[in-house]
Design an enzyme around this catalytic site. Structure first.
Site, PDB file in Angstrom:
ATOM      1  N   SER A  66     -40.870  32.654 -73.033  1.00  0.00           N
ATOM      2  CA  SER A  66     -40.532  33.029 -74.413  1.00  0.00           C
ATOM      3  C   SER A  66     -41.001  34.402 -74.849  1.00  0.00           C
ATOM      4  CB  SER A  66     -41.075  31.980 -75.389  1.00  0.00           C
ATOM      5  OG  SER A  66     -40.242  30.839 -75.392  1.00  0.00           O
ATOM      6  N   LYS A  69     -38.479  36.877 -76.228  1.00  0.00           N
ATOM      7  CA  LYS A  69     -38.096  37.021 -77.640  1.00  0.00           C
ATOM      8  C   LYS A  69     -38.652  38.306 -78.261  1.00  0.00           C
ATOM      9  CE  LYS A  69     -37.619  32.041 -78.429  1.00  0.00           C
ATOM     10  NZ  LYS A  69     -38.191  31.369 -77.239  1.00  0.00           N
ATOM     11  N   SER A 122     -41.177  30.407 -82.115  1.00  0.00           N
ATOM     12  CA  SER A 122     -40.488  30.457 -80.823  1.00  0.00           C
ATOM     13  C   SER A 122     -39.193  29.653 -80.795  1.00  0.00           C
ATOM     14  CB  SER A 122     -41.428  29.965 -79.711  1.00  0.00           C
ATOM     15  OG  SER A 122     -41.072  30.522 -78.476  1.00  0.00           O
ATOM     16  N   LYS A 228     -46.868  37.639 -78.779  1.00  0.00           N
ATOM     17  CA  LYS A 228     -46.039  36.474 -78.443  1.00  0.00           C
ATOM     18  C   LYS A 228     -46.559  35.769 -77.194  1.00  0.00           C
ATOM     19  CE  LYS A 228     -42.339  33.921 -79.195  1.00  0.00           C
ATOM     20  NZ  LYS A 228     -43.030  32.732 -78.618  1.00  0.00           N
TER      21      LYS A 228
END
Length: 411
Positions: A66, A69, A122, A228
């Site tokens: 993720s 992103k 997320s 993140k």
């Protein structure tokens, strides 16, 4: 008898001198010990200069999960400046696998709100909705992502096929590429605000709750500013974190960590190492000229301040090339701190003397030297001073002893 005493004293002084020079070496080795990480790939980079302070398998391709992103977010922010624009959620976005923010098919959500849902919570459904809003499909948006990271961040070994990080053998990156991408993204103030947000309310058509940022470093590590985390079975645990202390911001990237505990432990060790052993220093102020001697005409001038990350207590060597590039050499290596501009004069500017002389190098190094000596230097001075005092005391003792013997023979 006196000669034997002198030999013993000389041997003792020799041992003191050896100890004096050995102690700083061992202390320095202990201070500079690099972190031992459980994760397969990692890198630590200074956010302002891009200087790499630590790396482990930094150019090995791994699955990003993720942290993908991060790219989707910065691409969207640079593509669309009107964040209040509404995005209509498609059936494909509604049915996306993995972590979601439970968007409903046909629901209209502002782009800004989707960015928060994607980067904080997320949401894979939010990532797909953003991609479709910008390019009509995930595949088309992935092409935009690949061109973007190569052009904007110099990411040469990264490839995306979807905007969320869902598993795909073709979706790969490296720790170095992701550090460069993150460094670029964190220069966007809106992006910085989103990834630093810990909690915000969420009211949707099918889901009303609070978004809680999944990046635990925000609450557990002092000075964290973003950005993140991620996880898939194939990728393992991945994490990108930025943190700022004493004017220096660092970016850490961890890829393929074996557990959630390990990824946060490794990131903590990585950032601790950077803040403990390095500092950001201004080497040249705006409008400073080169050469820096009053007797030499200026060849180059700095349009803006120039900075470098240096090991704490270390004085670098600084040189300026014939093209005006300022090179800073320390135990980290040689880095380019920036380019000075040629001084505009009526006469042609000679660059024959641009490379600084040894005397000028010494002066430039002295200009950026720490005001206080390092701990090892202080220890060395102290031991040398004590050795000198001991030596003088021994000489005085021997002299008094000799005088006493002479008076005894005279009697």
């Amino acid at each position: 008898m006196a000669q034997n005493t002198i030999k013993r004293i000389s041997a003792l002084l020799l041992l003191i001198q050896v100890f004096c020079f050995a102690v700083p070496v061992y202390a320095e080795e202990a201070v500079q010990a690099e972190p031992n990480l459980a994760s397969e790939s990692a890198i630590l980079m200074d956010a302002q200069t891009g200087t790499v302070l630590f790396q482990k398998n930094a150019e090995k391709q791994q699955f990003p999960a993720s942290i993908t992103k991060i790219v989707t977010g910065i691409v969207a922010l640079e593509y669309e400046s009107v964040l209040s624009n509404l995005v209509t959620v498609s059936k494909e976005a509604r049915g996306e696998e993995g972590t979601r923010i439970y968007l409903a098919e046909g629901e209209q959500v502002s782009l800004e709100k989707l960015l928060y849902g994607m980067l904080m919570n997320s949401g894979n459904d939010a990532a797909t909705a953003i991609a479709e809003y910008i390019d009509g499909s995930k595949a088309q948006f992935a092409e935009r992502m690949n061109a973007f990271v190569k052009e904007k961040a110099g990411a040469e070994h990264t490839n995306f096929v979807n905007p969320s990080g869902l598993p795909d053998e073709a979706q790969v990156t490296t720790a170095l590429d992701m550090a460069r991408i993150s460094r670029y993204a964190m220069q966007n103030e809106v992006f910085r605000k989103i990834v630093a947000t810990k909690r915000m309310p969420w009211v949707g058509k099918e889901w009303t709750s609070s978004l809680i940022n999944h990046n635990q470093m925000l609450k557990d590590y002092e000075g964290t500013t973003g950005i993140k985390n991620g996880y898939t079975e194939a990728a393992g645990f991945t994490l990108v974190t930025s943190a700022k202390r004493d004017g220096m911001e660092l970016i850490g990237v961890i890829l393929k960590s074996p557990s959630k505990t390990a990824v946060y432990k490794d990131m903590t060790h990585l950032l601790d190492y950077g803040f403990e052993h390095y500092e950001l220093k201004q080497l040249i102020a705006a409008n400073d000229s080169y050469p820096f001697t009053s007797s030499s005409p200026a060849e180059f001038i700095a349009a803006e301040p120039m900075w470098a990350v240096l090991p704490k207590g270390e004085t670098p060597a600084i040189s300026v090339t014939s093209q005006g590039n300022v090179l800073v050499t320390s135990s980290i290596g040689t880095v380019d701190a920036g380019t000075m501009e040629p001084v505009r004069t009526e006469l042609p500017v000679s660059v024959a003397s641009v490379t600084p002389s040894p005397e000028e190098d010494v002066k430039m190094a002295a200009d950026v030297q720490s005001d206080e000596p390092s701990g090892s230097t202080k220890l060395t001075i102290f031991i040398l001073w004590m050795s000198l005092l001991a030596y003088l005391a021994v000489l005085a003792y021997l002299r008094l002893k000799r005088q006493k013997q002479e008076r005894s023979r005279g009697m």
